[in-house]
Design a protein around this motif. Sequence first.
Motif, PDB file in Angstrom:
ATOM      1  N   LYS A  16      27.436  81.582  -6.651  1.00 26.46           N
ATOM      2  CA  LYS A  16      26.853  80.263  -6.447  1.00 26.46           C
ATOM      3  C   LYS A  16      25.569  80.106  -7.272  1.00 26.46           C
ATOM      4  O   LYS A  16      25.317  79.057  -7.871  1.00 26.46           O
ATOM      5  CB  LYS A  16      26.553  80.035  -4.974  1.00 26.46           C
ATOM      6  CG  LYS A  16      27.797  79.925  -4.102  1.00 26.46           C
ATOM      7  CD  LYS A  16      27.413  79.765  -2.636  1.00 26.46           C
ATOM      8  CE  LYS A  16      28.664  79.689  -1.749  1.00 26.46           C
ATOM      9  NZ  LYS A  16      28.307  79.610  -0.306  1.00 26.46           N
ATOM     10  N   HIS A  17      24.752  81.169  -7.319  1.00 26.73           N
ATOM     11  CA  HIS A  17      23.473  81.087  -8.032  1.00 26.73           C
ATOM     12  C   HIS A  17      23.688  80.905  -9.530  1.00 26.73           C
ATOM     13  O   HIS A  17      22.988  80.089 -10.170  1.00 26.73           O
ATOM     14  CB  HIS A  17      22.654  82.353  -7.768  1.00 26.73           C
ATOM     15  CG  HIS A  17      21.351  82.378  -8.511  1.00 26.73           C
ATOM     16  ND1 HIS A  17      20.256  81.647  -8.118  1.00 26.73           N
ATOM     17  CD2 HIS A  17      20.988  83.041  -9.657  1.00 26.73           C
ATOM     18  CE1 HIS A  17      19.264  81.845  -8.970  1.00 26.73           C
ATOM     19  NE2 HIS A  17      19.678  82.694  -9.915  1.00 26.73           N
ATOM     20  N   THR A  18      24.604  81.657 -10.105  1.00 21.71           N
ATOM     21  CA  THR A  18      24.841  81.524 -11.549  1.00 21.71           C
ATOM     22  C   THR A  18      25.417  80.155 -11.888  1.00 21.71           C
ATOM     23  O   THR A  18      25.122  79.607 -12.958  1.00 21.71           O
ATOM     24  CB  THR A  18      25.783  82.628 -12.039  1.00 21.71           C
ATOM     25  OG1 THR A  18      26.967  82.653 -11.227  1.00 21.71           O
ATOM     26  CG2 THR A  18      25.098  83.994 -11.969  1.00 21.71           C
ATOM     27  N   GLN A  19      26.230  79.577 -11.012  1.00 20.90           N
ATOM     28  CA  GLN A  19      26.729  78.226 -11.244  1.00 20.90           C
ATOM     29  C   GLN A  19      25.587  77.216 -11.189  1.00 20.90           C
ATOM     30  O   GLN A  19      25.533  76.277 -11.997  1.00 20.90           O
ATOM     31  CB  GLN A  19      27.791  77.869 -10.193  1.00 20.90           C
ATOM     32  CG  GLN A  19      28.396  76.486 -10.354  1.00 20.90           C
ATOM     33  CD  GLN A  19      29.050  76.288 -11.698  1.00 20.90           C
ATOM     34  OE1 GLN A  19      29.831  77.125 -12.136  1.00 20.90           O
ATOM     35  NE2 GLN A  19      28.725  75.195 -12.367  1.00 20.90           N
ATOM     36  N   TRP A  20      24.660  77.447 -10.274  1.00 23.56           N
ATOM     37  CA  TRP A  20      23.472  76.581 -10.191  1.00 23.56           C
ATOM     38  C   TRP A  20      22.661  76.669 -11.483  1.00 23.56           C
ATOM     39  O   TRP A  20      22.135  75.677 -11.987  1.00 23.56           O
ATOM     40  CB  TRP A  20      22.619  77.003  -8.999  1.00 23.56           C
ATOM     41  CG  TRP A  20      21.266  76.342  -8.971  1.00 23.56           C
ATOM     42  CD1 TRP A  20      20.952  75.115  -8.508  1.00 23.56           C
ATOM     43  CD2 TRP A  20      20.044  76.915  -9.476  1.00 23.56           C
ATOM     44  NE1 TRP A  20      19.610  74.860  -8.675  1.00 23.56           N
ATOM     45  CE2 TRP A  20      19.026  75.946  -9.265  1.00 23.56           C
ATOM     46  CE3 TRP A  20      19.715  78.128 -10.059  1.00 23.56           C
ATOM     47  CZ2 TRP A  20      17.709  76.177  -9.621  1.00 23.56           C
ATOM     48  CZ3 TRP A  20      18.391  78.357 -10.427  1.00 23.56           C
ATOM     49  CH2 TRP A  20      17.395  77.391 -10.208  1.00 23.56           C
ATOM     50  N   GLY A  21      22.534  77.881 -12.048  1.00 24.94           N
ATOM     51  CA  GLY A  21      21.805  78.062 -13.308  1.00 24.94           C
ATOM     52  C   GLY A  21      22.422  77.271 -14.440  1.00 24.94           C
ATOM     53  O   GLY A  21      21.719  76.661 -15.256  1.00 24.94           O
ATOM     54  N   ILE A  22      23.749  77.262 -14.520  1.00 24.25           N
ATOM     55  CA  ILE A  22      24.432  76.482 -15.553  1.00 24.25           C
ATOM     56  C   ILE A  22      24.197  74.994 -15.326  1.00 24.25           C
ATOM     57  O   ILE A  22      23.993  74.233 -16.287  1.00 24.25           O
ATOM     58  CB  ILE A  22      25.939  76.815 -15.561  1.00 24.25           C
ATOM     59  CG1 ILE A  22      26.153  78.247 -16.062  1.00 24.25           C
ATOM     60  CG2 ILE A  22      26.715  75.830 -16.423  1.00 24.25           C
ATOM     61  CD1 ILE A  22      27.589  78.713 -16.017  1.00 24.25           C
ATOM     62  N   ASP A  23      24.208  74.571 -14.062  1.00 24.98           N
ATOM     63  CA  ASP A  23      23.948  73.155 -13.754  1.00 24.98           C
ATOM     64  C   ASP A  23      22.544  72.743 -14.205  1.00 24.98           C
ATOM     65  O   ASP A  23      22.347  71.639 -14.731  1.00 24.98           O
ATOM     66  CB  ASP A  23      24.109  72.906 -12.248  1.00 24.98           C
ATOM     67  CG  ASP A  23      25.552  73.066 -11.788  1.00 24.98           C
ATOM     68  OD1 ASP A  23      26.455  73.000 -12.650  1.00 24.98           O
ATOM     69  OD2 ASP A  23      25.771  73.262 -10.578  1.00 24.98           O
ATOM     70  N   VAL A  24      21.559  73.639 -14.006  1.00 27.02           N
ATOM     71  CA  VAL A  24      20.189  73.356 -14.448  1.00 27.02           C
ATOM     72  C   VAL A  24      20.143  73.204 -15.963  1.00 27.02           C
ATOM     73  O   VAL A  24      19.494  72.298 -16.502  1.00 27.02           O
ATOM     74  CB  VAL A  24      19.238  74.482 -13.988  1.00 27.02           C
ATOM     75  CG1 VAL A  24      17.869  74.341 -14.670  1.00 27.02           C
ATOM     76  CG2 VAL A  24      19.065  74.452 -12.485  1.00 27.02           C
ATOM     77  N   LEU A  25      20.846  74.078 -16.681  1.00 31.38           N
ATOM     78  CA  LEU A  25      20.877  74.018 -18.135  1.00 31.38           C
ATOM     79  C   LEU A  25      21.492  72.705 -18.618  1.00 31.38           C
ATOM     80  O   LEU A  25      20.995  72.061 -19.535  1.00 31.38           O
ATOM     81  CB  LEU A  25      21.666  75.206 -18.678  1.00 31.38           C
ATOM     82  CG  LEU A  25      21.494  75.552 -20.160  1.00 31.38           C
ATOM     83  CD1 LEU A  25      20.024  75.773 -20.491  1.00 31.38           C
ATOM     84  CD2 LEU A  25      22.308  76.783 -20.515  1.00 31.38           C
ATOM     85  N   GLU A  26      22.579  72.306 -17.981  1.00 25.72           N
ATOM     86  CA  GLU A  26      23.225  71.042 -18.365  1.00 25.72           C
ATOM     87  C   GLU A  26      22.339  69.845 -18.039  1.00 25.72           C
ATOM     88  O   GLU A  26      22.320  68.855 -18.777  1.00 25.72           O
ATOM     89  CB  GLU A  26      24.572  70.922 -17.658  1.00 25.72           C
ATOM     90  CG  GLU A  26      25.622  71.901 -18.193  1.00 25.72           C
ATOM     91  CD  GLU A  26      26.946  71.787 -17.475  1.00 25.72           C
ATOM     92  OE1 GLU A  26      26.945  71.379 -16.294  1.00 25.72           O
ATOM     93  OE2 GLU A  26      27.981  72.101 -18.088  1.00 25.72           O
ATOM     94  N   LYS A  27      21.590  69.938 -16.938  1.00 32.32           N
ATOM     95  CA  LYS A  27      20.664  68.855 -16.598  1.00 32.32           C
ATOM     96  C   LYS A  27      19.561  68.747 -17.654  1.00 32.32           C
ATOM     97  O   LYS A  27      19.171  67.644 -18.055  1.00 32.32           O
ATOM     98  CB  LYS A  27      20.042  69.129 -15.228  1.00 32.32           C
ATOM     99  CG  LYS A  27      19.121  68.019 -14.734  1.00 32.32           C
ATOM    100  CD  LYS A  27      18.408  68.402 -13.449  1.00 32.32           C
ATOM    101  CE  LYS A  27      19.392  68.554 -12.296  1.00 32.32           C
ATOM    102  NZ  LYS A  27      18.662  68.831 -11.018  1.00 32.32           N
ATOM    103  N   TYR A  28      19.078  69.890 -18.141  1.00 30.24           N
ATOM    104  CA  TYR A  28      18.047  69.872 -19.182  1.00 30.24           C
ATOM    105  C   TYR A  28      18.600  69.279 -20.479  1.00 30.24           C
ATOM    106  O   TYR A  28      17.904  68.522 -21.172  1.00 30.24           O
ATOM    107  CB  TYR A  28      17.528  71.283 -19.419  1.00 30.24           C
ATOM    108  CG  TYR A  28      16.435  71.346 -20.453  1.00 30.24           C
ATOM    109  CD1 TYR A  28      15.159  70.867 -20.174  1.00 30.24           C
ATOM    110  CD2 TYR A  28      16.681  71.869 -21.723  1.00 30.24           C
ATOM    111  CE1 TYR A  28      14.153  70.904 -21.129  1.00 30.24           C
ATOM    112  CE2 TYR A  28      15.682  71.914 -22.676  1.00 30.24           C
ATOM    113  CZ  TYR A  28      14.420  71.435 -22.380  1.00 30.24           C
ATOM    114  OH  TYR A  28      13.433  71.463 -23.327  1.00 30.24           O
TER     115      TYR A  28
END
Length: 556
Positions: A16-28
Amino acid sequence: MSWGTELWDQFDNLEKHTQWGIDVLEKYIKFVKERTEIELSYAKQLRNLSKKYQPKKNSKEEEEYRYTSTRAFLATLNEMNDYAGQHEVISENMTSLITGELTRYVQELKQERKSHFHDGRKAQQHIETCWKQLEASKRRFERDCKEADRAQQYFEKMDADINVTKADVEKARQQAQLRHQMAEDSKAEYSSTLQKFNSEQHEHYYTHIPNIFQKIQEMEERRIVRIGESMKTFAEVDRQVIPIIGKCLDEITKAAEAVDHKNDSQMVIEAFKSGFEPPGDIDFEDFTQPMKRTVSESSLSNSRGDGKSEPKFGSKSKGKLWPFIKKNKLSLKLGAGPEDFSNLPPEQRRKKLQQKVDELNRDIQKEMDQRDALTKMKDVYIKNPQMGDAASVDHRLAELGQNIEKLRLEVQKFEGWLAEVEGRLPARTEQSRRQSGVYEAQNPSGVNSCAQDRESPDGSYTEEQSQETEMKVPATDFDDEFDDEEPLPTIGTCKALYTFEGQNEGTISVAEGEMLYVIEEDKGDGWTRIRRNEDEEGYVPTSYVEVYLDKNAKDS
């Protein structure tokens, strides 16, 4: 700290955490993309604003930009155009260095994450399979032990019973031994499976999972480093254009500091000065002695005119106040004026005549340039008959010679009027005008005396219209393609303000923002000659480029 040892049992949370990290990158990435769109929109609005307030070509507004204050405003508009270009650079760099790079990285990151968690699930499935095998072996051992115990009890019961035959007892004993052997085998299998499971479990939690989680940790740390570097790039892209933006602002400041109020005030004087003296005092007219009321000699002698007699019905005040007569103003508003501009005040007339002389000289130079080009072409045709007929340009050469002669006569005519206004020649009297009429009748293209006849005795305005039509010289657009064999030296550089498709012969196509070399200034025909390289040169509209002349080349 390693995720493999500290988070050995947090597989789902790590996923779940690594998926959240990818979501943050896409948001940036989305944030930067919207920033680039804002920069482009801002640059477009700045360019439109600059274009909106640019002076229109060949309009009265363009003439107003002679003043230092309005030139400073024009410089501000031009610098704002360059300022807008830097925001376009910000958008382009952010798109290529951040959004483009991060979008590719996100795709790689997703594939890597998918691979690591696939390996993790595979390891979990393997240990679960080993656990199930251990449980099955354990249950089988337990079952065989119970069966062996029951078989032993049955044998002992049969052996104690005196009514049971010896064969039945033997059979029960053999069955008990068989069950005991099966229990031993199950025990051995269970022991082996247990050892194998413990080994697999140790390998799973101390080798496989730590390795997989270590890779996931490294992947996540690379993501964090990457987003940090992107944020740094985000700032650097802005910082890179700050010197250029600062230079634009410095140029605006420099233009503002060049504003000279004294110079502008002097230009107002030059633009509107009439050259007349203010009216003098009005004499007292004594109506108590009607028989003696005449114009005094002192009134005539004190007149500020040029010593010429006033009309018999006019008074001194009448002659001095003529600039304010409404009829003369009306004739000026209607724009109906003679060719020699005698309807204008002396100073304004001098300026107009000087402008006309300069304009005619430019036309003469243009015609001479075309004649020189045709002469060179004729020489080429003579040397290389296959390129063209030399006789075909003779008619045009003769026409250009006539045009140049006509223009020179026009220059002489206007220079004569200019010399008269500046006081280099005495003003013509009525007698000299009549004498010159004979020469002018023989030379129709000479100075027309009608313009002089329209002058009032004191050089004032007149309401008469000019009967003389101004000579029109047909304009020709001839491309000087047979210029000197050696390339012309560059006299500066220019920047293309707009895209121009050079479809006519002698022109050259340019793209907006392109920097080129200037090899020939605009000679009044609205065209500037430029060069891209040794083989590409031609003309572009002067209004399409912003010229930066080399001061040394210009002085030389």
